[in-house]
Motif scaffolding. Structure first.
Motif, mmCIF file in Angstrom:
data_model
loop_
_atom_site.group_PDB
_atom_site.id
_atom_site.type_symbol
_atom_site.label_atom_id
_atom_site.label_comp_id
_atom_site.label_asym_id
_atom_site.label_seq_id
_atom_site.Cartn_x
_atom_site.Cartn_y
_atom_site.Cartn_z
ATOM 1 N N PRO A 101 0.829 -1.208 0.000
ATOM 2 C CA PRO A 101 0.000 0.000 0.000
ATOM 3 C C PRO A 101 0.858 1.251 0.000
ATOM 4 C CG PRO A 101 -0.720 -1.557 1.689
ATOM 5 C CD PRO A 101 0.570 -2.070 1.129
ATOM 6 N N ASN A 102 0.317 2.318 -0.571
ATOM 7 C CA ASN A 102 1.046 3.580 -0.615
ATOM 8 C C ASN A 102 1.317 4.110 0.774
ATOM 9 O OD1 ASN A 102 1.175 3.785 -3.384
ATOM 10 N ND2 ASN A 102 -0.854 4.723 -3.530
ATOM 11 N N ILE A 103 2.477 4.764 0.915
ATOM 12 C CA ILE A 103 2.827 5.394 2.178
ATOM 13 C C ILE A 103 2.045 6.685 2.290
ATOM 14 C CG2 ILE A 103 4.721 6.510 3.430
ATOM 15 C CD1 ILE A 103 6.591 4.566 2.111
ATOM 16 N N GLU A 104 1.481 6.937 3.470
ATOM 17 C CA GLU A 104 0.801 8.199 3.689
ATOM 18 C C GLU A 104 1.797 9.328 3.509
ATOM 19 O OE1 GLU A 104 -2.337 8.738 4.177
ATOM 20 O OE2 GLU A 104 -2.835 6.623 4.100
ATOM 21 N N ALA A 105 1.406 10.359 2.800
ATOM 22 C CA ALA A 105 2.356 11.410 2.470
ATOM 23 C C ALA A 105 1.836 12.781 2.884
ATOM 24 C CB ALA A 105 2.638 11.409 0.970
ATOM 25 N N ALA A 106 1.757 13.017 4.170
ATOM 26 C CA ALA A 106 1.390 14.337 4.649
ATOM 27 C C ALA A 106 2.540 15.291 4.397
ATOM 28 C CB ALA A 106 1.075 14.272 6.146
ATOM 29 N N PRO A 107 2.265 16.479 3.875
ATOM 30 C CA PRO A 107 3.357 17.406 3.574
ATOM 31 C C PRO A 107 4.150 17.739 4.817
ATOM 32 C CG PRO A 107 1.280 18.151 2.586
ATOM 33 C CD PRO A 107 0.960 17.003 3.494
ATOM 34 N N LEU A 108 5.451 17.875 4.636
ATOM 35 C CA LEU A 108 6.320 18.283 5.723
ATOM 36 C C LEU A 108 6.357 19.802 5.762
ATOM 37 C CD1 LEU A 108 9.282 15.855 5.085
ATOM 38 C CD2 LEU A 108 7.271 15.521 6.510
ATOM 39 N N THR A 109 6.601 20.349 6.930
ATOM 40 C CA THR A 109 6.622 21.800 7.079
ATOM 41 C C THR A 109 8.043 22.297 6.965
ATOM 42 O OG1 THR A 109 4.744 21.666 8.562
ATOM 43 C CG2 THR A 109 5.995 23.711 8.583
ATOM 44 N N GLU A 110 8.293 23.148 5.963
ATOM 45 C CA GLU A 110 9.612 23.735 5.822
ATOM 46 C C GLU A 110 9.664 25.007 6.655
ATOM 47 O OE1 GLU A 110 11.839 23.226 2.080
ATOM 48 O OE2 GLU A 110 9.831 23.176 1.217
ATOM 49 N N GLU A 140 15.883 22.275 11.524
ATOM 50 C CA GLU A 140 16.303 21.970 10.160
ATOM 51 C C GLU A 140 16.842 20.545 10.066
ATOM 52 O OE1 GLU A 140 19.108 24.948 9.105
ATOM 53 O OE2 GLU A 140 17.652 26.585 9.161
ATOM 54 N N THR A 141 17.590 20.150 11.076
ATOM 55 C CA THR A 141 18.104 18.783 11.107
ATOM 56 C C THR A 141 16.965 17.784 11.199
ATOM 57 O OG1 THR A 141 20.135 19.523 12.180
ATOM 58 C CG2 THR A 141 19.611 17.182 12.342
ATOM 59 N N SER A 142 15.964 18.095 12.024
ATOM 60 C CA SER A 142 14.815 17.204 12.181
ATOM 61 C C SER A 142 14.053 17.076 10.865
ATOM 62 C CB SER A 142 13.893 17.756 13.281
ATOM 63 O OG SER A 142 12.726 16.982 13.376
ATOM 64 N N LEU A 143 13.871 18.199 10.154
ATOM 65 C CA LEU A 143 13.183 18.169 8.862
ATOM 66 C C LEU A 143 13.963 17.315 7.867
ATOM 67 C CD1 LEU A 143 10.997 19.178 6.887
ATOM 68 C CD2 LEU A 143 12.468 21.152 6.425
ATOM 69 N N HIS A 144 15.277 17.513 7.831
ATOM 70 C CA HIS A 144 16.123 16.728 6.922
ATOM 71 C C HIS A 144 15.985 15.238 7.224
ATOM 72 C CE1 HIS A 144 19.639 15.344 4.686
ATOM 73 N NE2 HIS A 144 20.021 14.727 5.783
ATOM 74 N N ASP A 145 16.032 14.877 8.491
ATOM 75 C CA ASP A 145 15.939 13.470 8.877
ATOM 76 C C ASP A 145 14.573 12.889 8.499
ATOM 77 O OD1 ASP A 145 18.480 13.607 9.871
ATOM 78 O OD2 ASP A 145 17.880 13.778 11.972
ATOM 79 N N GLU A 146 13.525 13.699 8.635
ATOM 80 C CA GLU A 146 12.187 13.204 8.306
ATOM 81 C C GLU A 146 12.028 12.990 6.807
ATOM 82 O OE1 GLU A 146 7.465 14.328 9.003
ATOM 83 O OE2 GLU A 146 9.035 15.595 9.875
ATOM 84 N N ALA A 204 14.042 9.857 5.925
ATOM 85 C CA ALA A 204 13.403 8.612 6.365
ATOM 86 C C ALA A 204 12.217 8.264 5.478
ATOM 87 C CB ALA A 204 12.966 8.732 7.823
ATOM 88 N N ARG A 205 11.398 9.255 5.148
ATOM 89 C CA ARG A 205 10.213 8.970 4.336
ATOM 90 C C ARG A 205 10.579 8.626 2.898
ATOM 91 N NH1 ARG A 205 5.922 13.525 5.082
ATOM 92 N NH2 ARG A 205 5.076 12.414 3.285
ATOM 93 N N LEU A 206 11.586 9.298 2.359
ATOM 94 C CA LEU A 206 12.024 8.987 0.999
ATOM 95 C C LEU A 206 12.648 7.598 0.943
ATOM 96 C CD1 LEU A 206 12.368 9.895 -1.903
ATOM 97 C CD2 LEU A 206 14.483 11.055 -1.243
ATOM 98 N N ARG A 207 13.458 7.259 1.946
ATOM 99 C CA ARG A 207 14.064 5.932 2.001
ATOM 100 C C ARG A 207 12.980 4.857 2.095
ATOM 101 N NH1 ARG A 207 16.700 6.406 6.504
ATOM 102 N NH2 ARG A 207 18.775 6.956 5.703
ATOM 103 N N ASP A 208 12.000 5.047 2.969
ATOM 104 C CA ASP A 208 10.925 4.067 3.116
ATOM 105 C C ASP A 208 10.143 3.910 1.809
ATOM 106 O OD1 ASP A 208 11.609 3.644 5.741
ATOM 107 O OD2 ASP A 208 9.993 4.867 6.586
ATOM 108 N N TYR A 209 9.911 5.014 1.127
ATOM 109 C CA TYR A 209 9.152 4.994 -0.127
ATOM 110 C C TYR A 209 9.865 4.141 -1.178
ATOM 111 C CZ TYR A 209 6.727 6.844 -4.258
ATOM 112 O OH TYR A 209 6.007 6.978 -5.418
ATOM 113 N N ILE A 210 11.184 4.304 -1.269
ATOM 114 C CA ILE A 210 11.957 3.550 -2.262
ATOM 115 C C ILE A 210 12.090 2.089 -1.837
ATOM 116 C CG2 ILE A 210 14.226 3.325 -3.355
ATOM 117 C CD1 ILE A 210 14.469 6.404 -3.116
#
Length: 255
Positions: free
Chosen positions: A6-15, A26-32, A35-41
């Motif tokens: 099933p597709n990963i839920e993709a709620a927009p991240l807040t920049e 900024e580090t937390s946003l980068h890590d998120e 993580a989500r891009l890695r999981d998606y692939i």
């Protein structure tokens, strides 16, 4: 590879807002994003060798191109994607021979890690792995592949960490990213029969670790990785479309 996940839920991240965000945010946003891009692939939403559309990924994650490209650079360093000069990025393809060699190598590394871990691991570290195993089994019973895989990877990494060997750890990390996607997909082989087999093998891994049976754990881990590699190759063979016959070709008639 067509995904059955099933597709990963993709709620927009807040920049960052109009005010500069603290470095920690900024580090937390980068890590998120990472993580989500890695999981998606890893979950197989893009086929092996498939191009990664920056526009689509930016829309999915709700971010601009700059943080996306930074995340892609990290995944390229992990071996999960390839950066193509002036052409973006694609999922790094692996042949059956690549998979066989990589899983045998990772099996050797994890086998050594298991042997060393049994000499050094603390009761507290074993208790933590037991909890990971318990959580993983819960995800397995609920047929939650993503939750299962997350706990599975924590178990394997905890054993490598317990080996307390810096060189082994660095070598392991340099290869882990290249096969993370394949390790995930292997559980779908033979209509998910491999998933059940892997769960039983993890029971043996935990039992040997509890007894600190280093030689036994080493053998189990090596075979576990070899079985997973074989399952991954079988899964990709199952999901690849059959080659089309040349137009107008007919089988030769035997006189």
């Amino acid at each position: 590879m067509s995904s059955t996940i099933p597709n990963i839920e993709a709620a927009p991240l807040t920049e960052s807002s109009s005010r500069p965000a603290p470095a920690r945010d900024e580090t937390s946003l980068h890590d998120e994003i990472l993580a989500r891009l890695r999981d998606y692939i890893v979950a197989g939403h893009v086929a092996d060798g498939g191009r990664l559309s920056e526009r689509q990924l930016c829309e999915m994650l709700g971010v601009s191109r700059t943080p996306l490209r930074e995340a892609l650079k990290v995944l390229a360093a992990e071996g999960l994607v390839e950066l193509l000069p002036n052409r973006g990025a694609r999922v790094r393809p692996l042949s059956a021979a690549d998979i066989h060699e990589l899983f045998d190598l990772m099996g050797g590394l994890e086998g050594l890690a298991g042997r060393l871990a049994c000499e050094k691991i603390s009761d507290e570290a074993i208790a933590e792995i037991e909890q990971f195993h318990h959580d993983m089994y819960g995800f397995y019973m609920r047929q939650d592949m993503q939750g299962y895989f997350r706990m599975n990877q924590l178990i394997h990494r905890a054993i490598v960490d317990a080996a307390a060997n810096t060189t082994l750890h660095a070598t392991y990390e340099s290869l882990a990213g290249r096969i993370r996607r394949v390790r995930f997909s292997a559980n779908f082989a033979r209509k998910r029969e491999r998933w059940s087999e892997a769960m039983r093998e993890h029971e043996l891994i935990l039992d040997a670790l509890r007894r600190r049976a280093g030689s036994e754990l080493s053998d189990i881990l090596f075979q576990h990785l070899r079985n997973k590699g074989a399952a991954a190759i079988a899964y990709f063979a199952e999901t690849q479309p059959a080659p089309a016959s040349p137009a107008g070709s007919k089988a030769a008639k035997v006189e």
